[in-house]
Design a protein around this motif. Structure first.
Motif, PDB file in Angstrom:
ATOM      1  N   GLN A 161       0.523  -1.295   0.009  1.00 51.29           N
ATOM      2  CA  GLN A 161      -0.060  -0.009   0.318  1.00 51.29           C
ATOM      3  C   GLN A 161       1.195   1.524   0.172  1.00 51.29           C
ATOM      4  O   GLN A 161       1.997   1.387   0.667  1.00 51.29           O
ATOM      5  CB  GLN A 161      -0.681   0.005   1.764  1.00 51.29           C
ATOM      6  CG  GLN A 161      -1.545  -0.960   1.683  1.00 51.29           C
ATOM      7  CD  GLN A 161      -2.826  -1.271   0.375  1.00 51.29           C
ATOM      8  OE1 GLN A 161      -3.264   0.028   0.140  1.00 51.29           O
ATOM      9  NE2 GLN A 161      -3.101  -2.308  -0.647  1.00 51.29           N
ATOM     10  N   LYS A 162       0.231   2.293  -0.518  1.00 51.06           N
ATOM     11  CA  LYS A 162       0.965   3.075  -0.445  1.00 51.06           C
ATOM     12  C   LYS A 162       1.964   3.998   0.433  1.00 51.06           C
ATOM     13  O   LYS A 162       3.058   4.145   0.810  1.00 51.06           O
ATOM     14  CB  LYS A 162       0.408   4.799  -1.369  1.00 51.06           C
ATOM     15  CG  LYS A 162       0.876   6.026  -1.198  1.00 51.06           C
ATOM     16  CD  LYS A 162       0.396   6.998  -2.504  1.00 51.06           C
ATOM     17  CE  LYS A 162       1.301   7.966  -3.047  1.00 51.06           C
ATOM     18  NZ  LYS A 162       1.410   8.850  -4.351  1.00 51.06           N
ATOM     19  N   HIS A 163       0.750   3.525   1.406  1.00 52.18           N
ATOM     20  CA  HIS A 163       1.784   4.261   3.308  1.00 52.18           C
ATOM     21  C   HIS A 163       2.356   3.631   3.394  1.00 52.18           C
ATOM     22  O   HIS A 163       3.547   3.400   3.870  1.00 52.18           O
ATOM     23  CB  HIS A 163       0.369   4.013   4.052  1.00 52.18           C
ATOM     24  CG  HIS A 163      -0.325   2.898   4.527  1.00 52.18           C
ATOM     25  ND1 HIS A 163      -1.327   2.891   4.047  1.00 52.18           N
ATOM     26  CD2 HIS A 163       0.003   1.956   5.446  1.00 52.18           C
ATOM     27  CE1 HIS A 163      -1.489   1.371   4.465  1.00 52.18           C
ATOM     28  NE2 HIS A 163      -0.475   1.252   5.280  1.00 52.18           N
ATOM     29  N   GLU A 164       2.647   1.737   3.073  1.00 54.20           N
ATOM     30  CA  GLU A 164       3.391   1.198   3.597  1.00 54.20           C
ATOM     31  C   GLU A 164       5.326   0.938   2.467  1.00 54.20           C
ATOM     32  O   GLU A 164       6.055   0.481   3.292  1.00 54.20           O
ATOM     33  CB  GLU A 164       3.599  -0.286   3.428  1.00 54.20           C
ATOM     34  CG  GLU A 164       2.154  -0.778   4.308  1.00 54.20           C
ATOM     35  CD  GLU A 164       1.549  -2.077   3.803  1.00 54.20           C
ATOM     36  OE1 GLU A 164       1.694  -2.922   4.826  1.00 54.20           O
ATOM     37  OE2 GLU A 164       1.439  -2.205   2.573  1.00 54.20           O
ATOM     38  N   ARG A 165       5.328   2.481   1.872  1.00 57.33           N
ATOM     39  CA  ARG A 165       6.286   2.604   1.045  1.00 57.33           C
ATOM     40  C   ARG A 165       7.677   2.442   1.081  1.00 57.33           C
ATOM     41  O   ARG A 165       8.646   3.113   1.070  1.00 57.33           O
ATOM     42  CB  ARG A 165       5.653   2.708  -0.559  1.00 57.33           C
ATOM     43  CG  ARG A 165       4.988   1.784  -1.671  1.00 57.33           C
ATOM     44  CD  ARG A 165       4.128   2.496  -2.069  1.00 57.33           C
ATOM     45  NE  ARG A 165       3.680   1.660  -3.261  1.00 57.33           N
ATOM     46  CZ  ARG A 165       2.970   1.198  -4.097  1.00 57.33           C
ATOM     47  NH1 ARG A 165       2.844   3.509  -4.777  1.00 57.33           N
ATOM     48  NH2 ARG A 165       1.986   0.564  -4.957  1.00 57.33           N
ATOM     49  N   LYS A 166       6.840   3.336   2.979  1.00 57.77           N
ATOM     50  CA  LYS A 166       8.760   4.657   3.238  1.00 57.77           C
ATOM     51  C   LYS A 166       9.354   3.751   3.762  1.00 57.77           C
ATOM     52  O   LYS A 166       9.022   3.279   5.206  1.00 57.77           O
ATOM     53  CB  LYS A 166       8.227   5.751   4.309  1.00 57.77           C
ATOM     54  CG  LYS A 166       8.947   6.714   4.371  1.00 57.77           C
ATOM     55  CD  LYS A 166       8.066   7.879   5.033  1.00 57.77           C
ATOM     56  CE  LYS A 166       9.252   8.342   5.401  1.00 57.77           C
ATOM     57  NZ  LYS A 166       9.009   9.857   6.258  1.00 57.77           N
ATOM     58  N   ARG A 167       9.594   2.650   3.800  1.00 55.01           N
ATOM     59  CA  ARG A 167      11.028   1.583   3.938  1.00 55.01           C
ATOM     60  C   ARG A 167      12.014   1.303   2.847  1.00 55.01           C
ATOM     61  O   ARG A 167      12.306   1.940   1.891  1.00 55.01           O
ATOM     62  CB  ARG A 167      10.270   0.733   4.451  1.00 55.01           C
ATOM     63  CG  ARG A 167       9.221  -0.048   3.067  1.00 55.01           C
ATOM     64  CD  ARG A 167       8.773  -1.369   3.623  1.00 55.01           C
ATOM     65  NE  ARG A 167       7.585  -0.887   4.144  1.00 55.01           N
ATOM     66  CZ  ARG A 167       7.131  -2.164   4.697  1.00 55.01           C
ATOM     67  NH1 ARG A 167       8.115  -3.271   5.291  1.00 55.01           N
ATOM     68  NH2 ARG A 167       5.974  -0.858   6.222  1.00 55.01           N
ATOM     69  N   VAL A 168      13.304   0.895   4.053  1.00 55.88           N
ATOM     70  CA  VAL A 168      14.604   0.816   3.034  1.00 55.88           C
ATOM     71  C   VAL A 168      14.322  -0.810   2.519  1.00 55.88           C
ATOM     72  O   VAL A 168      13.896  -1.985   3.503  1.00 55.88           O
ATOM     73  CB  VAL A 168      15.047   0.555   3.716  1.00 55.88           C
ATOM     74  CG1 VAL A 168      16.363   0.265   2.925  1.00 55.88           C
ATOM     75  CG2 VAL A 168      16.145   2.051   4.826  1.00 55.88           C
ATOM     76  N   PHE A 169      14.489  -1.119   1.017  1.00 63.28           N
ATOM     77  CA  PHE A 169      14.494  -2.519   0.859  1.00 63.28           C
ATOM     78  C   PHE A 169      16.021  -2.979   0.079  1.00 63.28           C
ATOM     79  O   PHE A 169      16.567  -2.145  -0.286  1.00 63.28           O
ATOM     80  CB  PHE A 169      13.589  -2.295  -1.051  1.00 63.28           C
ATOM     81  CG  PHE A 169      11.754  -2.174  -0.604  1.00 63.28           C
ATOM     82  CD1 PHE A 169      11.404  -3.580  -0.531  1.00 63.28           C
ATOM     83  CD2 PHE A 169      12.046  -0.796  -0.961  1.00 63.28           C
ATOM     84  CE1 PHE A 169       9.848  -3.099  -0.110  1.00 63.28           C
ATOM     85  CE2 PHE A 169      10.523  -1.148  -0.519  1.00 63.28           C
ATOM     86  CZ  PHE A 169       9.557  -2.081  -0.075  1.00 63.28           C
ATOM     87  N   TYR A 170      16.458  -4.003   0.714  1.00 61.95           N
ATOM     88  CA  TYR A 170      17.615  -4.376   0.353  1.00 61.95           C
ATOM     89  C   TYR A 170      17.544  -6.529  -0.257  1.00 61.95           C
ATOM     90  O   TYR A 170      16.808  -6.414   0.213  1.00 61.95           O
ATOM     91  CB  TYR A 170      18.953  -4.322   1.606  1.00 61.95           C
ATOM     92  CG  TYR A 170      18.287  -4.939   2.450  1.00 61.95           C
ATOM     93  CD1 TYR A 170      18.872  -6.495   2.456  1.00 61.95           C
ATOM     94  CD2 TYR A 170      16.822  -4.617   3.546  1.00 61.95           C
ATOM     95  CE1 TYR A 170      19.061  -7.144   3.810  1.00 61.95           C
ATOM     96  CE2 TYR A 170      16.992  -5.225   5.202  1.00 61.95           C
ATOM     97  CZ  TYR A 170      17.590  -6.186   4.638  1.00 61.95           C
ATOM     98  OH  TYR A 170      17.858  -7.522   5.905  1.00 61.95           O
ATOM     99  N   CYS A 171      18.650  -5.912  -0.897  1.00 58.36           N
ATOM    100  CA  CYS A 171      18.338  -7.881  -1.516  1.00 58.36           C
ATOM    101  C   CYS A 171      20.321  -8.466  -0.983  1.00 58.36           C
ATOM    102  O   CYS A 171      20.714  -7.539  -0.396  1.00 58.36           O
ATOM    103  CB  CYS A 171      18.438  -7.394  -2.516  1.00 58.36           C
ATOM    104  SG  CYS A 171      19.138  -6.863  -3.572  1.00 58.36           S
ATOM    105  N   ASN A 172      19.689  -9.504  -1.747  1.00 56.80           N
ATOM    106  CA  ASN A 172      21.816 -10.469  -1.268  1.00 56.80           C
ATOM    107  C   ASN A 172      22.165 -10.366  -1.985  1.00 56.80           C
ATOM    108  O   ASN A 172      21.646  -8.842  -3.169  1.00 56.80           O
ATOM    109  CB  ASN A 172      21.515 -11.623  -1.064  1.00 56.80           C
ATOM    110  CG  ASN A 172      20.586 -12.492   0.296  1.00 56.80           C
ATOM    111  OD1 ASN A 172      20.885 -12.301   0.824  1.00 56.80           O
ATOM    112  ND2 ASN A 172      19.390 -13.355  -0.043  1.00 56.80           N
ATOM    113  N   TYR A 173      23.956 -10.020  -2.386  1.00 61.03           N
ATOM    114  CA  TYR A 173      24.515  -9.737  -3.336  1.00 61.03           C
ATOM    115  C   TYR A 173      25.265 -10.710  -3.302  1.00 61.03           C
ATOM    116  O   TYR A 173      25.765 -11.584  -3.033  1.00 61.03           O
ATOM    117  CB  TYR A 173      24.875  -8.316  -2.713  1.00 61.03           C
ATOM    118  CG  TYR A 173      25.865  -8.122  -1.389  1.00 61.03           C
ATOM    119  CD1 TYR A 173      26.869  -8.233  -1.372  1.00 61.03           C
ATOM    120  CD2 TYR A 173      25.567  -8.175  -0.797  1.00 61.03           C
ATOM    121  CE1 TYR A 173      27.707  -8.055  -0.163  1.00 61.03           C
ATOM    122  CE2 TYR A 173      25.522  -8.247   1.027  1.00 61.03           C
ATOM    123  CZ  TYR A 173      27.241  -7.867   0.746  1.00 61.03           C
ATOM    124  OH  TYR A 173      27.255  -8.574   2.015  1.00 61.03           O
TER     125      TYR A 173
END
Length: 177
Positions: free
Chosen positions: A26-38
């Protein structure tokens, strides 16, 4: 906003995988940091080392996720400011703790999205880097905190054991001669 160093690169599906995850919220949940493996490469780009096991948010150990894999909302940079360049080798770690201190949520995604080469400034200046991280942990958590004690045990203790081993090798070598 993504921070990618000069000799690093995204996997072909990085933006697709990240955007699918972001758009599923949801739009209000998007204020977060996303990261992944590398993937981590040495200087000769021999077969890469996968880092799924280390890509966990164990912040007290140091920078266990790669800042190159992080996508941070622009509004978060505007609110919390950029990296603190007073830290020459660990500004990414200080920023990670700043994000956590300000309760910015993190989403770790289970795919390999970034390639980067080992041997950057923080790696080639490991002692100075560890000293900066030590100072950052003390600043954020205090000298008598559980986090600082865990940091010392996982980072400084190994360094000290290496120094003791070198000293003993020299002493034993001199006595044998």
């Amino acid at each position: 906003v993504g921070m990618l160093n000069a000799d690093d690169w995204y996997e072909a599906d990085f933006l697709k995988m990240m955007s699918q995850e972001i758009m599923s919220l949801q739009k209000h949940e998007r204020k977060r940091v996303f990261y992944c493996n590398y993937y981590s490469h040495d200087e000769s780009f021999s077969p890469p080392m996968k880092t799924a096991e280390t890509s966990k948010l164990n912040y007290w150990r140091g920078m266990t996720i790669s800042h190159q894999t992080m996508l941070v909302p622009r509004s978060t940079y505007q609110e919390l400011g950029p990296y603190n360049l007073d830290y020459r080798f660990a500004s990414d770690y200080e920023y990670l703790l700043r994000l956590l201190k300000n309760n910015v949520p993190f989403n770790g995604l289970v795919f390999f999205g970034i390639n980067f080469r080992r041997g950057g400034a923080s790696t080639t200046n490991m002692n100075r880097s560890i000293s900066e991280v030590s100072r950052i942990v003390r600043t954020y958590f205090g000298i008598f905190s559980k986090e600082y004690m865990l940091f010392l045990m996982t980072n400084r203790l190994l360094s000290l054991l290496g120094i003791v081993r070198q000293i003993l090798t020299r002493v034993i070598g001199k006595q044998a001669a």
